[in-house]
Design a protein around this motif. Structure first.
Motif, mmCIF file in Angstrom:
data_model
loop_
_atom_site.group_PDB
_atom_site.id
_atom_site.type_symbol
_atom_site.label_atom_id
_atom_site.label_comp_id
_atom_site.label_asym_id
_atom_site.label_seq_id
_atom_site.Cartn_x
_atom_site.Cartn_y
_atom_site.Cartn_z
ATOM 1 N N LEU A 278 24.788 -54.592 -22.623
ATOM 2 C CA LEU A 278 23.739 -54.038 -23.481
ATOM 3 C C LEU A 278 22.391 -54.031 -22.767
ATOM 4 N N VAL A 279 22.082 -55.111 -22.047
ATOM 5 C CA VAL A 279 20.825 -55.168 -21.297
ATOM 6 C C VAL A 279 20.779 -54.065 -20.244
ATOM 7 N N ALA A 280 21.897 -53.863 -19.538
ATOM 8 C CA ALA A 280 21.950 -52.802 -18.532
ATOM 9 C C ALA A 280 21.781 -51.429 -19.169
ATOM 10 N N ALA A 281 22.413 -51.223 -20.336
ATOM 11 C CA ALA A 281 22.289 -49.933 -21.020
ATOM 12 C C ALA A 281 20.852 -49.692 -21.474
ATOM 13 N N VAL A 282 20.212 -50.725 -22.007
ATOM 14 C CA VAL A 282 18.808 -50.594 -22.421
ATOM 15 C C VAL A 282 17.922 -50.273 -21.222
ATOM 16 N N ALA A 283 18.189 -50.927 -20.092
ATOM 17 C CA ALA A 283 17.395 -50.679 -18.887
ATOM 18 C C ALA A 283 17.570 -49.246 -18.398
ATOM 19 N N ILE A 284 18.799 -48.728 -18.448
ATOM 20 C CA ILE A 284 19.038 -47.345 -18.027
ATOM 21 C C ILE A 284 18.301 -46.376 -18.941
ATOM 22 N N VAL A 285 18.367 -46.610 -20.248
ATOM 23 C CA VAL A 285 17.676 -45.741 -21.200
ATOM 24 C C VAL A 285 16.167 -45.773 -20.965
ATOM 25 N N LEU A 286 15.611 -46.974 -20.805
ATOM 26 C CA LEU A 286 14.165 -47.086 -20.572
ATOM 27 C C LEU A 286 13.770 -46.499 -19.223
ATOM 28 N N GLY A 287 14.614 -46.728 -18.198
ATOM 29 C CA GLY A 287 14.320 -46.173 -16.880
ATOM 30 C C GLY A 287 14.261 -44.666 -16.900
ATOM 31 N N ASN A 288 15.216 -44.037 -17.577
ATOM 32 C CA ASN A 288 15.216 -42.572 -17.678
ATOM 33 C C ASN A 288 14.046 -42.068 -18.504
ATOM 34 N N LEU A 289 13.681 -42.818 -19.553
ATOM 35 C CA LEU A 289 12.529 -42.415 -20.363
ATOM 36 C C LEU A 289 11.240 -42.475 -19.544
ATOM 37 N N ILE A 290 11.093 -43.550 -18.783
ATOM 38 C CA ILE A 290 9.894 -43.669 -17.928
ATOM 39 C C ILE A 290 9.859 -42.543 -16.905
ATOM 40 N N ALA A 291 11.018 -42.238 -16.298
ATOM 41 C CA ALA A 291 11.069 -41.153 -15.316
ATOM 42 C C ALA A 291 10.683 -39.822 -15.952
ATOM 43 N N ASP A 292 11.155 -39.567 -17.165
ATOM 44 C CA ASP A 292 10.823 -38.315 -17.843
ATOM 45 C C ASP A 292 9.339 -38.245 -18.194
ATOM 46 N N LEU A 293 8.730 -39.389 -18.522
ATOM 47 C CA LEU A 293 7.310 -39.393 -18.857
ATOM 48 C C LEU A 293 6.433 -39.231 -17.616
ATOM 49 N N VAL A 294 6.921 -39.728 -16.476
ATOM 50 C CA VAL A 294 6.145 -39.631 -15.234
ATOM 51 C C VAL A 294 6.242 -38.227 -14.634
ATOM 52 N N THR A 295 7.366 -37.549 -14.851
ATOM 53 C CA THR A 295 7.591 -36.242 -14.231
ATOM 54 C C THR A 295 6.476 -35.235 -14.505
ATOM 55 N N PRO A 296 5.985 -35.070 -15.762
ATOM 56 C CA PRO A 296 4.881 -34.116 -15.985
ATOM 57 C C PRO A 296 3.588 -34.500 -15.269
ATOM 58 N N LEU A 297 3.413 -35.775 -14.981
ATOM 59 C CA LEU A 297 2.214 -36.182 -14.245
ATOM 60 C C LEU A 297 2.272 -35.705 -12.804
ATOM 61 N N ILE A 298 3.490 -35.597 -12.267
ATOM 62 C CA ILE A 298 3.651 -35.113 -10.899
ATOM 63 C C ILE A 298 3.619 -33.592 -10.860
ATOM 64 N N ASP A 299 4.315 -32.964 -11.812
ATOM 65 C CA ASP A 299 4.366 -31.501 -11.875
ATOM 66 C C ASP A 299 3.917 -31.055 -13.268
ATOM 67 N N PRO A 300 2.654 -30.644 -13.436
ATOM 68 C CA PRO A 300 2.129 -30.274 -14.775
ATOM 69 C C PRO A 300 2.865 -29.093 -15.395
ATOM 70 N N ARG A 301 3.639 -28.345 -14.605
ATOM 71 C CA ARG A 301 4.374 -27.205 -15.179
ATOM 72 C C ARG A 301 5.483 -27.654 -16.124
ATOM 73 N N ILE A 302 5.899 -28.900 -15.985
ATOM 74 C CA ILE A 302 6.985 -29.414 -16.806
ATOM 75 C C ILE A 302 6.403 -29.909 -18.128
ATOM 76 N N ARG A 303 7.038 -29.529 -19.225
ATOM 77 C CA ARG A 303 6.592 -29.919 -20.548
ATOM 78 C C ARG A 303 7.696 -30.726 -21.240
ATOM 79 N N LEU A 304 7.274 -31.752 -21.933
ATOM 80 C CA LEU A 304 8.218 -32.565 -22.692
ATOM 81 C C LEU A 304 8.482 -31.914 -24.040
ATOM 82 N N ARG A 305 9.774 -31.775 -24.381
ATOM 83 C CA ARG A 305 10.124 -31.124 -25.642
ATOM 84 C C ARG A 305 11.103 -31.990 -26.421
#
Length: 305
Positions: A278-305
């Motif tokens: 469960l801890v590993a699954a939570v970490a994977i979910v949070l890691g992917n969420l953080i990556a998705d939130l950081v992506t628009p900061l690197i490339d402003p063309r990407i929008r979160l939907r």
């Protein structure tokens, strides 16, 4: 942003429930009896059944799972069958070492992968092939082989680092470097492919036409957009390392979550297996969420939907 986060949290909750269901089912499908592990070989059938009843393992599996979810909703991960200790406390005791190893491993992955991938993309030819061969070797070599070689060369022969254990920065470098070599090889290969594609874009041709130096074009204009796959890989690595690097932890005697999980699997300690998964699954979910939130900061063309 709030709507996006709400959707991701709802999806994450469903994913985590699914992970607990699959893990719970697999744990009870294992051809081993955790009660026998607790009672010992010489235990009488009456003793075995008594322990089974005390642990609630004589009830139907769906009922056991419902009870587990009820406790989980209250933040209770259960108690270890073998160690007779709260699973949450066991995991928390291993969490600092695991977090430290995760940060060290990601640091070395980036320190190795980004320079090599950038140089390979910018210098096509012999240097590119040599770097890709090195990256392929780093990816292909088993971690225990890399760990043993580093131990022999840097700890035993050179004496620069301790052979094993958990303590200061000197204890961290070798296990983190062992993980970083393999991950750095992947990062170098992925970044090289991504940067080669970016350097073919029209805006790169425009930058060259303006007379900018190749170094400025690659590092300032190209590298930023080429880093998007690396950000996604970091998100996955967070979950992977939080689940424990069993081989590396075993080689270096690192007291992380991976060691705890391996010991639990050997002893059929289902609550610990469930907790670590469960801890590993939570970490994977949070890691992917953080990556998705950081992506628009690197490339402003990407929008979160």
């Amino acid at each position: 942003m709030i709507t996006y986060l709400a959707k991701r949290m709802a999806a994450s909750a469903l994913i985590l429930i699914g992970v607990t269901m699959v893990t719970f089912a697999l744990a009870f499908l294992m051809p081993a009896d955790p009660v026998r592990q607790i009672a010992g070989r010489n235990a009488t059938p009456e003793t075995v059944e008594s322990i089974r009843h005390q642990l609630g393992l004589d009830r139907p599996v769906p009922m056991q799972y419902a009870t587990y979810l009820g406790h989980l909703a209250q933040g209770d991960l259960g108690h270890s069958y073998i160690q007779k200790t709260d699973v949450g406390q066991l995991i928390m005791s291993r969490l600092p070492a695991t977090l430290l190893l995760m940060l060290g491993a990601i640091f070395f992955e980036l320190a190795i992968g980004i320079p090599l991938g950038t140089f390979a993309a910018a210098r096509r030819g012999k240097a590119d092939r040599a770097i890709m061969i090195f990256a392929f070797a780093g990816v292909s070599t088993p971690q225990f082989v890399v760990g043993l070689v580093l131990l022999y060369l840097l700890a035993y022969l050179a004496g620069w680092f301790p052979m094993s254990g958990y303590g200061g920065l000197s204890h961290l470098i070798l296990p983190a470097l062992t993980l970083g070599i393999g991950g750095g090889g992947w990062y170098a290969r992925i970044l090289r492919s991504s940067l080669v594609e970016v350097l073919r874009q029209d805006y790169i041709r425009t930058a060259r036409a303006k007379g900018l130096s190749e170094r400025t074009i690659v590092v300032v204009h190209g590298l930023r957009n080429a880093l998007l796959p690396i950000v996604a890989m970091i998100g996955l690595d967070i979950g992977t390392f939080m689940g424990g690097a069993v081989v590396v932890e075993s080689v270096y005697g690192w007291p992380g979550i991976g060691q705890l999980a391996w010991q639990a699997i050997q002893r059929i300690d289902i609550p610990i297996i469930m907790g670590v998964t469960l801890v590993a699954a939570v970490a994977i979910v949070l890691g992917n969420l953080i990556a998705d939130l950081v992506t628009p900061l690197i490339d402003p063309r990407i929008r979160l939907r």
